[in-house]
Write a protein that holds these residues in place. Structure first.
Motif, short mmCIF file in Angstrom:
data_model
loop_
_atom_site.label_atom_id
_atom_site.label_comp_id
_atom_site.label_asym_id
_atom_site.label_seq_id
_atom_site.Cartn_x
_atom_site.Cartn_y
_atom_site.Cartn_z
N LYS A 117 -3.47 1.10 -9.48
CA LYS A 117 -4.74 1.51 -8.66
C LYS A 117 -5.34 -0.09 -8.77
O LYS A 117 -6.09 -0.52 -7.81
CB LYS A 117 -5.72 2.48 -9.22
N ARG A 118 -5.49 -0.46 -9.97
CA ARG A 118 -6.21 -1.58 -10.08
C ARG A 118 -5.59 -2.92 -9.60
O ARG A 118 -6.34 -3.57 -8.69
CB ARG A 118 -6.27 -1.96 -11.56
N LEU A 119 -4.28 -3.06 -9.68
CA LEU A 119 -3.84 -4.21 -9.03
C LEU A 119 -3.71 -4.01 -7.45
O LEU A 119 -3.92 -4.90 -6.73
CB LEU A 119 -2.32 -4.23 -9.42
N LEU A 120 -3.75 -2.69 -6.95
CA LEU A 120 -3.81 -2.42 -5.27
C LEU A 120 -5.18 -3.10 -4.93
O LEU A 120 -5.28 -3.74 -3.87
CB LEU A 120 -3.35 -1.17 -5.17
N SER A 121 -6.18 -2.50 -5.81
CA SER A 121 -7.48 -3.18 -5.25
C SER A 121 -7.67 -4.66 -5.50
O SER A 121 -8.40 -5.16 -4.58
CB SER A 121 -8.51 -2.48 -6.32
N ILE A 122 -6.86 -5.24 -6.39
CA ILE A 122 -7.05 -6.83 -6.18
C ILE A 122 -6.55 -7.51 -5.15
O ILE A 122 -6.90 -8.44 -4.44
CB ILE A 122 -6.18 -7.32 -7.52
N ILE A 123 -5.24 -6.72 -4.60
CA ILE A 123 -4.43 -7.33 -3.44
C ILE A 123 -5.14 -7.07 -2.02
O ILE A 123 -5.57 -7.88 -1.32
CB ILE A 123 -3.20 -6.69 -3.43
N ARG A 124 -5.93 -5.78 -2.15
CA ARG A 124 -6.83 -5.20 -0.88
C ARG A 124 -7.98 -6.03 -0.63
O ARG A 124 -8.47 -6.40 0.35
CB ARG A 124 -7.11 -3.86 -0.95
N ASN A 125 -8.46 -6.82 -1.88
CA ASN A 125 -9.45 -7.67 -1.93
C ASN A 125 -9.18 -8.69 -1.13
O ASN A 125 -10.26 -9.49 -0.50
CB ASN A 125 -10.10 -7.88 -3.53
N GLU A 126 -8.08 -9.06 -1.01
CA GLU A 126 -7.60 -10.38 -0.27
C GLU A 126 -6.97 -10.06 1.12
O GLU A 126 -7.13 -10.65 2.08
CB GLU A 126 -6.69 -11.12 -1.13
N ASN A 127 -6.00 -9.09 1.20
CA ASN A 127 -5.42 -8.59 2.48
C ASN A 127 -5.43 -7.19 2.51
O ASN A 127 -4.79 -6.38 1.68
CB ASN A 127 -3.91 -8.89 1.83
N PRO A 128 -6.05 -6.56 3.35
CA PRO A 128 -6.32 -5.19 3.47
C PRO A 128 -5.17 -4.48 4.12
O PRO A 128 -4.88 -3.28 4.08
CB PRO A 128 -7.48 -4.84 4.75
N ASN A 129 -4.25 -5.29 4.85
CA ASN A 129 -2.94 -4.56 5.61
C ASN A 129 -1.62 -5.42 5.01
O ASN A 129 -0.81 -5.43 5.86
CB ASN A 129 -3.26 -4.73 6.96
N ARG A 130 -1.58 -5.91 3.81
CA ARG A 130 -0.42 -6.46 3.51
C ARG A 130 0.54 -5.25 2.80
O ARG A 130 -0.12 -4.72 2.18
CB ARG A 130 -0.51 -7.59 2.62
N LEU A 131 1.75 -5.36 3.14
CA LEU A 131 2.70 -4.38 2.45
C LEU A 131 2.59 -4.38 0.75
O LEU A 131 2.69 -5.66 0.20
CB LEU A 131 3.99 -4.33 2.75
N ALA A 132 2.45 -3.37 0.19
CA ALA A 132 2.54 -3.47 -1.41
C ALA A 132 3.45 -2.29 -1.83
O ALA A 132 3.37 -1.42 -1.40
CB ALA A 132 0.94 -3.10 -1.94
N ILE A 133 3.99 -2.54 -2.81
CA ILE A 133 5.15 -1.84 -3.44
C ILE A 133 4.54 -1.17 -4.90
O ILE A 133 4.44 -2.10 -5.65
CB ILE A 133 6.69 -2.50 -3.54
N PHE A 134 5.06 -0.13 -5.05
CA PHE A 134 4.40 0.61 -6.45
C PHE A 134 5.53 1.24 -6.77
O PHE A 134 6.38 1.87 -6.02
CB PHE A 134 3.05 1.22 -6.21
N SER A 135 5.52 1.64 -8.10
CA SER A 135 6.61 2.52 -8.84
C SER A 135 6.22 3.26 -10.05
O SER A 135 4.91 3.06 -10.18
CB SER A 135 8.06 1.68 -9.22
N GLY A 136 6.79 3.99 -10.54
CA GLY A 136 6.39 4.80 -11.71
C GLY A 136 6.35 3.78 -13.16
O GLY A 136 6.57 2.58 -13.33
N HIS A 137 6.66 4.69 -14.21
CA HIS A 137 6.55 4.11 -15.69
C HIS A 137 8.05 3.95 -15.91
O HIS A 137 9.19 4.17 -15.33
CB HIS A 137 5.82 4.96 -16.58
#
Length: 371
Positions: A209-229
């Protein structure tokens, strides 16, 4: 008389001793230095910079991206090494062109930022290194490839997650990445954190959640990839929280070298109906998750070793290796999952970076990309 004299001497001696003891006690009390243990300063979470978000004009929705990415390849053991050249050859534009010419549709560029980032605030990433990574990213974008850029072997963070300084350092790294690449084409995607082994489900949920918020702070619509633990098997994706259920530019991710005893250690054979069924179940579960959550999925690491690099005498049978890769590719195609072959220039490879030649794995990997 002698007795009285002796008594006086004893009394005098006793008085002197008492005086000395009192003096010592007084001196100690007056001159001692009292050491007060100062509490360690509290490290606060850094705040996100005030920016002007850059909305990509060539926006790509994740379903379209997954369909077009199909089968890709990793530029492994390059920037994910402590220093470029430590584990494999330095990246060359010729490698990227070879990937494109071979028929791969995307390239993943794993990057470990630790050795190139200050240990103290403001945790500046070395500008020369950042520019070098950008150069290779640009080579791939120029070829029309989708590109995945990530934070890879950041063990310093994963093994000491509760340290707020570590959290701030990773945040700062991503703040700099997101800002530096914010105006790149939409085919550049950000992968939040590779294989957070050692972290709990809850910790990964938090950092995603934190890293996605950082990316969205610059790019609201860039593709972001997430995974689990952990090492991000399919189970971990199913257990993780979606970082932002309102975000329309997310891609779920898992890794598959299943079973590792075959694909990584070359200690068993592969190819029975049961083997194939187990691999199918992995892709089926990923597809079901994608359908339920309306988020497409990729497996950005899959592959099989030629030999176990920790025990080189363990060699995987070539025919079984090719059958295994073929099954991965077929399942990815069937279930609409993009897949990225792990090529490290060594045991897990199909491309000979020294001689610019391909092994037999290549044709199997790209066979369905042209359909």
């Amino acid at each position: 008389m002698l007795t009285n004299t002796a008594t006086l001497i004893k009394l005098f001696s006793l008085s002197f001793v008492v005086y000395l003891l009192a003096s010592c006690g007084s001196s100690s009390e007056d001159n001692s230095t009292v050491i007060v243990q100062q509490p360690l300063p509290v490290v606060e979470q850094i705040t996100l910079p005030i920016t002007t978000p850059y909305r990509l004009t060539d926006e790509i929705n994740p379903q379209q991206a997954i369909a077009e990415m199909a089968i890709g390849i990793n530029l492994g053991n390059t920037f994910d090494a402590p220093n470029e050249g430590d584990w494999a050859l330095h990246a060359q534009e010729a490698f990227i062109i070879a990937f494109k010419d071979a028929g791969f549709n995307h390239v993943r560029i794993p990057v470990t930022w630790h050795e190139h980032t200050q240990l103290e605030a403001p945790y500046e990433v070395d500008s020369v290194f950042l520019t070098r990574v950008e150069e290779v990213v640009d080579w791939a974008l120029a070829q029309g490839l989708y590109v995945t850029l990530n934070a890879h072997h950041e063990s310093w963070f994963k093994e000491n997650y509760q340290d707020q300084k570590n959290k701030n350092r990773l945040d700062s790294i991503w703040i700099q990445i997101a800002a530096h690449f914010k105006e790149k084409p939409a085919k550049l995607m950000f992968e939040l954190l590779n294989e957070p082994n050692g972290m709990t489900v809850e910790e990964v949920n938090e950092v995603n959640k934190r890293l996605l918020s950082i990316i969205r702070n610059e790019n609201p619509n860039r593709l972001a990839i997430f995974s689990g633990h952990g090492f991000t098997p399919i189970d971990s994706l199913l257990e993780t929280e979606i970082p932002d259920v309102q975000d329309k530019f997310l891609i779920g991710n898992f890794h598959s070298y299943d079973p590792w005893e075959f694909a990584g250690q070359c200690q068993k054979s592969w190819g029975t109906n049961e083997d194939k069924s187990k691999l199918r179940q992995i892709y089926q579960r990923a597809s079901d998750w994608a359908t339920i959550n309306q988020i497409p999925v990729m497996v950005n690491e899959f592959g099989v070793a030629k030999f176990d690099f920790t025990q080189p005498e363990n060699i995987c049978d070539l025919a079984e290796r090719l059958a295994y890769l073929s099954h991965h590719v077929s399942l990815a195609k069937e279930f609409g999952i993009a897949a990225t072959f792990w090529d490290d220039g060594g045991s897990f490879s199909t491309y000979d970076r020294t001689n610019n030649t391909w092994g037999p794995e290549k044709d199997i990997l790209v066979n369905l990309n042209s359909e």
